[in-house]
Design a protein around this motif. Structure first.
Motif, PDB file in Angstrom:
ATOM      1  N   ARG A  16       0.868  -1.175   0.000  1.00  0.00           N
ATOM      2  CA  ARG A  16       0.000   0.000   0.000  1.00  0.00           C
ATOM      3  C   ARG A  16       0.905   1.225   0.000  1.00  0.00           C
ATOM      4  O   ARG A  16       1.820   1.329   0.817  1.00  0.00           O
ATOM      5  CB  ARG A  16      -0.915   0.003   1.214  1.00  0.00           C
ATOM      6  CG  ARG A  16      -1.941   1.120   1.177  1.00  0.00           C
ATOM      7  CD  ARG A  16      -3.010   0.935   2.230  1.00  0.00           C
ATOM      8  NE  ARG A  16      -3.732  -0.319   2.087  1.00  0.00           N
ATOM      9  CZ  ARG A  16      -4.806  -0.496   1.304  1.00  0.00           C
ATOM     10  NH1 ARG A  16      -5.250   0.505   0.571  1.00  0.00           N
ATOM     11  NH2 ARG A  16      -5.414  -1.658   1.256  1.00  0.00           N
ATOM     12  N   ASP A  69      -3.054   4.734  -2.363  1.00  0.00           N
ATOM     13  CA  ASP A  69      -4.061   5.255  -1.450  1.00  0.00           C
ATOM     14  C   ASP A  69      -3.661   6.685  -1.078  1.00  0.00           C
ATOM     15  O   ASP A  69      -2.869   6.882  -0.156  1.00  0.00           O
ATOM     16  CB  ASP A  69      -4.120   4.347  -0.218  1.00  0.00           C
ATOM     17  CG  ASP A  69      -5.191   4.740   0.766  1.00  0.00           C
ATOM     18  OD1 ASP A  69      -6.023   5.600   0.440  1.00  0.00           O
ATOM     19  OD2 ASP A  69      -5.194   4.169   1.873  1.00  0.00           O
ATOM     20  N   SER A  79       1.031   5.500  -0.083  1.00  0.00           N
ATOM     21  CA  SER A  79       0.302   6.755   0.065  1.00  0.00           C
ATOM     22  C   SER A  79       1.297   7.900   0.201  1.00  0.00           C
ATOM     23  O   SER A  79       2.464   7.683   0.516  1.00  0.00           O
ATOM     24  CB  SER A  79      -0.618   6.706   1.288  1.00  0.00           C
ATOM     25  OG  SER A  79       0.136   6.512   2.456  1.00  0.00           O
ATOM     26  N   PRO A 125      -9.014   2.835  -9.517  1.00  0.00           N
ATOM     27  CA  PRO A 125      -9.388   2.511  -8.137  1.00  0.00           C
ATOM     28  C   PRO A 125     -10.608   1.592  -7.981  1.00  0.00           C
ATOM     29  O   PRO A 125     -10.621   0.762  -7.080  1.00  0.00           O
ATOM     30  CB  PRO A 125      -9.661   3.872  -7.504  1.00  0.00           C
ATOM     31  CG  PRO A 125      -8.789   4.805  -8.272  1.00  0.00           C
ATOM     32  CD  PRO A 125      -8.810   4.278  -9.685  1.00  0.00           C
TER      33      PRO A 125
END
Length: 121
Positions: A16, A50, A18, A109
């Motif tokens: 993940r 994200d 970000s 997404p």
């Protein structure tokens, strides 16, 4: 933390990402994933953006280093990235789509399930 090795399940490593991705964060996440690659053998990678804001210049310099990720490249079958459309082209360049043995595909997404299905096919 901008890049996190999240999990491994059924031979799929999940990262993940970000914020702005820096070299230290990327290398830390990759090193956590490397152990799983050694244990799993052949693997597939799912990257989930994200709130992703791009790469820092220090990361590009790290990746130019010959040999970075080279040992594991033979073990990576596919890489799927899920993120906003604006990151498609820069991500494909970053992932060396078409230049590495692993297939690389980009998904929007709302297509995470499609990305997972592609990885499992």
């Amino acid at each position: 933390m901008p890049a996190v090795f999240e999990s491994v399940m059924d031979g799929i490593l999940v990262f993940r990402v970000s914020g702005k991705l820096h070299a230290d964060d990327f290398v830390s996440a990759w090193q956590a994933g490397e152990q799983q690659i050694r244990e799993e053998g052949r693997i597939r990678i799912l990257v989930l953006y994200d709130g992703f804001e791009g790469w820092d210049d220090d990361l590009i310099g790290e990746l130019i280093n010959p040999g970075f990720m080279e040992e594991q490249d033979e073990q990576i079958e596919k890489i799927a990235v899920v993120g906003e459309e604006r990151w498609r082209e820069p991500t494909e360049l970053f992932m060396l789509k078409g230049l590495r043995k692993a297939a690389v595909e980009y998904f929007e997404p709302d297509q995470e399930a499609l990305a997972r299905a592609w990885l499992e096919a």
